[in-house]
Motif scaffolding. Sequence first.
Motif, PDB file in Angstrom:
ATOM      1  N   VAL A 140      -2.567   4.552   1.151  1.00  0.00           N
ATOM      2  CA  VAL A 140      -2.756   4.250   2.575  1.00  0.00           C
ATOM      3  C   VAL A 140      -2.277   2.831   2.883  1.00  0.00           C
ATOM      4  CG1 VAL A 140      -4.474   3.947   4.406  1.00  0.00           C
ATOM      5  CG2 VAL A 140      -4.609   5.914   2.866  1.00  0.00           C
ATOM      6  N   ASP A 141      -2.573   1.894   1.973  1.00  0.00           N
ATOM      7  CA  ASP A 141      -2.124   0.516   2.181  1.00  0.00           C
ATOM      8  C   ASP A 141      -0.608   0.430   2.298  1.00  0.00           C
ATOM      9  OD1 ASP A 141      -4.686  -0.488   2.126  1.00  0.00           O
ATOM     10  OD2 ASP A 141      -4.659  -0.888  -0.021  1.00  0.00           O
ATOM     11  N   MET A 142       0.105   1.220   1.505  1.00  0.00           N
ATOM     12  CA  MET A 142       1.563   1.216   1.551  1.00  0.00           C
ATOM     13  C   MET A 142       2.096   2.021   2.736  1.00  0.00           C
ATOM     14  SD  MET A 142       2.817  -0.645  -0.913  1.00  0.00           S
ATOM     15  CE  MET A 142       4.507  -0.091  -1.095  1.00  0.00           C
ATOM     16  N   SER A 143       1.348   3.059   3.127  1.00  0.00           N
ATOM     17  CA  SER A 143       1.840   3.967   4.156  1.00  0.00           C
ATOM     18  C   SER A 143       1.759   3.372   5.556  1.00  0.00           C
ATOM     19  CB  SER A 143       1.055   5.283   4.118  1.00  0.00           C
ATOM     20  OG  SER A 143       1.257   5.965   2.904  1.00  0.00           O
ATOM     21  N   VAL A 144       0.677   2.673   5.873  1.00  0.00           N
ATOM     22  CA  VAL A 144       0.483   2.190   7.245  1.00  0.00           C
ATOM     23  C   VAL A 144       1.613   1.273   7.707  1.00  0.00           C
ATOM     24  CG1 VAL A 144      -0.986   0.756   8.725  1.00  0.00           C
ATOM     25  CG2 VAL A 144      -1.995   2.579   7.352  1.00  0.00           C
ATOM     26  N   PRO A 145       2.004   0.243   6.936  1.00  0.00           N
ATOM     27  CA  PRO A 145       3.137  -0.576   7.398  1.00  0.00           C
ATOM     28  C   PRO A 145       4.416   0.232   7.571  1.00  0.00           C
ATOM     29  CG  PRO A 145       1.978  -1.666   5.602  1.00  0.00           C
ATOM     30  CD  PRO A 145       1.433  -0.273   5.682  1.00  0.00           C
ATOM     31  N   ALA A 146       4.633   1.219   6.701  1.00  0.00           N
ATOM     32  CA  ALA A 146       5.836   2.054   6.819  1.00  0.00           C
ATOM     33  C   ALA A 146       5.766   2.939   8.059  1.00  0.00           C
ATOM     34  CB  ALA A 146       5.998   2.917   5.568  1.00  0.00           C
ATOM     35  N   TYR A 147       4.600   3.492   8.341  1.00  0.00           N
ATOM     36  CA  TYR A 147       4.439   4.353   9.507  1.00  0.00           C
ATOM     37  C   TYR A 147       4.589   3.587  10.812  1.00  0.00           C
ATOM     38  CZ  TYR A 147       2.670   8.069   6.417  1.00  0.00           C
ATOM     39  OH  TYR A 147       2.534   9.026   5.440  1.00  0.00           O
ATOM     40  N   LEU A 148       4.341   2.285  10.781  1.00  0.00           N
ATOM     41  CA  LEU A 148       4.574   1.478  11.981  1.00  0.00           C
ATOM     42  C   LEU A 148       6.038   1.545  12.399  1.00  0.00           C
ATOM     43  CD1 LEU A 148       2.428  -1.713  11.234  1.00  0.00           C
ATOM     44  CD2 LEU A 148       1.907   0.129  12.845  1.00  0.00           C
ATOM     45  N   VAL A 149       6.929   1.598  11.411  1.00  0.00           N
ATOM     46  CA  VAL A 149       8.357   1.732  11.709  1.00  0.00           C
ATOM     47  C   VAL A 149       8.628   3.089  12.355  1.00  0.00           C
ATOM     48  CG1 VAL A 149      10.682   1.770  10.714  1.00  0.00           C
ATOM     49  CG2 VAL A 149       8.972   0.168   9.837  1.00  0.00           C
ATOM     50  N   MET A 150       7.918   4.123  11.918  1.00  0.00           N
ATOM     51  CA  MET A 150       8.062   5.440  12.521  1.00  0.00           C
ATOM     52  C   MET A 150       7.650   5.408  13.987  1.00  0.00           C
ATOM     53  SD  MET A 150       6.151   9.063  11.684  1.00  0.00           S
ATOM     54  CE  MET A 150       5.700   8.435  10.085  1.00  0.00           C
ATOM     55  N   LEU A 172      -8.435   0.978   4.688  1.00  0.00           N
ATOM     56  CA  LEU A 172      -7.187   0.231   4.700  1.00  0.00           C
ATOM     57  C   LEU A 172      -7.457  -1.266   4.556  1.00  0.00           C
ATOM     58  CD1 LEU A 172      -4.087  -0.072   5.403  1.00  0.00           C
ATOM     59  CD2 LEU A 172      -4.842  -0.211   7.801  1.00  0.00           C
ATOM     60  N   HIS A 173      -6.747  -1.907   3.648  1.00  0.00           N
ATOM     61  CA  HIS A 173      -6.877  -3.361   3.475  1.00  0.00           C
ATOM     62  C   HIS A 173      -6.006  -4.066   4.502  1.00  0.00           C
ATOM     63  CE1 HIS A 173      -8.161  -1.838  -0.512  1.00  0.00           C
ATOM     64  NE2 HIS A 173      -8.994  -2.869  -0.462  1.00  0.00           N
ATOM     65  N   LEU A 174      -6.633  -4.907   5.299  1.00  0.00           N
ATOM     66  CA  LEU A 174      -5.918  -5.645   6.332  1.00  0.00           C
ATOM     67  C   LEU A 174      -5.319  -6.920   5.749  1.00  0.00           C
ATOM     68  CD1 LEU A 174      -8.533  -5.276   9.225  1.00  0.00           C
ATOM     69  CD2 LEU A 174      -6.496  -3.876   8.797  1.00  0.00           C
ATOM     70  N   PRO A 175      -4.339  -7.537   6.443  1.00  0.00           N
ATOM     71  CA  PRO A 175      -3.798  -8.818   5.974  1.00  0.00           C
ATOM     72  C   PRO A 175      -4.916  -9.817   5.709  1.00  0.00           C
ATOM     73  CG  PRO A 175      -2.464  -7.971   7.761  1.00  0.00           C
ATOM     74  CD  PRO A 175      -3.637  -7.039   7.647  1.00  0.00           C
ATOM     75  N   GLN A 176      -4.765 -10.595   4.649  1.00  0.00           N
ATOM     76  CA  GLN A 176      -5.856 -11.418   4.137  1.00  0.00           C
ATOM     77  C   GLN A 176      -6.087 -12.711   4.915  1.00  0.00           C
ATOM     78  OE1 GLN A 176      -7.973 -10.404   1.522  1.00  0.00           O
ATOM     79  NE2 GLN A 176      -6.909  -8.527   2.080  1.00  0.00           N
ATOM     80  N   SER A 177      -5.160 -13.134   5.735  1.00  0.00           N
ATOM     81  CA  SER A 177      -5.315 -14.398   6.453  1.00  0.00           C
ATOM     82  C   SER A 177      -4.646 -14.307   7.806  1.00  0.00           C
ATOM     83  CB  SER A 177      -4.695 -15.550   5.646  1.00  0.00           C
ATOM     84  OG  SER A 177      -3.288 -15.399   5.566  1.00  0.00           O
ATOM     85  N   ALA A 178      -4.970 -15.280   8.662  1.00  0.00           N
ATOM     86  CA  ALA A 178      -4.356 -15.312   9.986  1.00  0.00           C
ATOM     87  C   ALA A 178      -2.846 -15.510   9.877  1.00  0.00           C
ATOM     88  CB  ALA A 178      -4.979 -16.425  10.819  1.00  0.00           C
ATOM     89  N   GLY A 179      -2.419 -16.312   8.912  1.00  0.00           N
ATOM     90  CA  GLY A 179      -0.994 -16.537   8.715  1.00  0.00           C
ATOM     91  C   GLY A 179      -0.269 -15.270   8.310  1.00  0.00           C
ATOM     92  N   THR A 180      -0.892 -14.498   7.417  1.00  0.00           N
ATOM     93  CA  THR A 180      -0.295 -13.238   6.982  1.00  0.00           C
ATOM     94  C   THR A 180      -0.220 -12.248   8.132  1.00  0.00           C
ATOM     95  OG1 THR A 180      -1.212 -13.580   4.770  1.00  0.00           O
ATOM     96  CG2 THR A 180      -0.464 -11.364   5.304  1.00  0.00           C
ATOM     97  N   ALA A 181      -1.300 -12.199   8.923  1.00  0.00           N
ATOM     98  CA  ALA A 181      -1.310 -11.302  10.083  1.00  0.00           C
ATOM     99  C   ALA A 181      -0.230 -11.700  11.083  1.00  0.00           C
ATOM    100  CB  ALA A 181      -2.688 -11.322  10.744  1.00  0.00           C
ATOM    101  N   ALA A 182      -0.062 -13.003  11.300  1.00  0.00           N
ATOM    102  CA  ALA A 182       0.965 -13.476  12.225  1.00  0.00           C
ATOM    103  C   ALA A 182       2.356 -13.126  11.723  1.00  0.00           C
ATOM    104  CB  ALA A 182       0.841 -14.981  12.423  1.00  0.00           C
ATOM    105  N   ALA A 183       2.576 -13.268  10.413  1.00  0.00           N
ATOM    106  CA  ALA A 183       3.869 -12.918   9.833  1.00  0.00           C
ATOM    107  C   ALA A 183       4.149 -11.428   9.989  1.00  0.00           C
ATOM    108  CB  ALA A 183       3.913 -13.315   8.363  1.00  0.00           C
ATOM    109  N   ASN A 184       3.111 -10.615   9.814  1.00  0.00           N
ATOM    110  CA  ASN A 184       3.278  -9.177   9.966  1.00  0.00           C
ATOM    111  C   ASN A 184       3.601  -8.817  11.410  1.00  0.00           C
ATOM    112  OD1 ASN A 184       1.742  -6.222  10.280  1.00  0.00           O
ATOM    113  ND2 ASN A 184       2.902  -6.489   8.392  1.00  0.00           N
ATOM    114  N   CYS A 185       2.908  -9.457  12.354  1.00  0.00           N
ATOM    115  CA  CYS A 185       3.201  -9.212  13.767  1.00  0.00           C
ATOM    116  C   CYS A 185       4.632  -9.633  14.102  1.00  0.00           C
ATOM    117  CB  CYS A 185       2.209  -9.962  14.653  1.00  0.00           C
ATOM    118  SG  CYS A 185       0.531  -9.289  14.619  1.00  0.00           S
TER     119      CYS A 185
END
Length: 250
Positions: A55-65, A130-143
């Motif tokens: 699930v951790d690997m799938s969610v970021p990939a499904y965002l592209v979908m 689902l494991h969320l990004p570990q820090s605000a910086g990581t979340a910002a990078a993902n966004c």
Amino acid sequence: MGGLLWQVVRFEGCRMMRNFAPVFFALGFPVLLLCMFGGIYGNEPSSLFGGRGTVDMSVPAYLVMVVSVTGLMSFPLGLAEYRDRKVLKRFRATPLGAPALLIAQGLVNLVLSLLGAVLLVVTGRLLFGLHLPQSAGTAAANCGALVLATLATYAIGGVVAAIAPSERAAAAVANLVYFPMIFLSGATVPLQIFPPTMKVISDALPATYAVKLLQHTWLGSATNVALDVGVLLGLLVLAGAAAVRLFRWE
């Protein structure tokens, strides 16, 4: 003018909600896939994914979908339909002008993408841990990665709308772009299980670099960040310029 534009956006939003296909494939289909594969494999650490869960690997990939549904299908097909039926031509005589429809179409599809992303993440978190990004910086990078992937995808959609001579042709071209993009890029089937030949093919698809970048910013998985960002940024600039240059109002 702002009030008139808002009315156009509201109309496009209501029209979108009555269109089953983009709503289902942006909101429902990724969640169904997540529930199916999450129910089968769970989210336990797997050696196949470098110690990360399915699930951790799938969610970021499904965002592209999700962004591919709106950017490669809904957005260009909506523009092609309006051009084919002379709606864009008629709108040019209004105080807002034809670009208002482009803005409204873009905003409505972006909101649909955002809703799909939120629904996907919430489902993964509540049902599968689902494991969320570990820090605000990581979340910002993902966004930031998601924004870049979205803009690049919409740029491709703009080219589809620009080059298609009719609504029917736009649908054919959009399908030819959309289905290989999501099924061969890791956006649905994990890249880790691809045979070598398929991995070579996936390297030719822009969505592959979006998947890798999102998984990296979310999970810290290995990738060539400079290459991923460079491909998406280059595609945004080139496809965006081509869409603007080639787009026809009538």
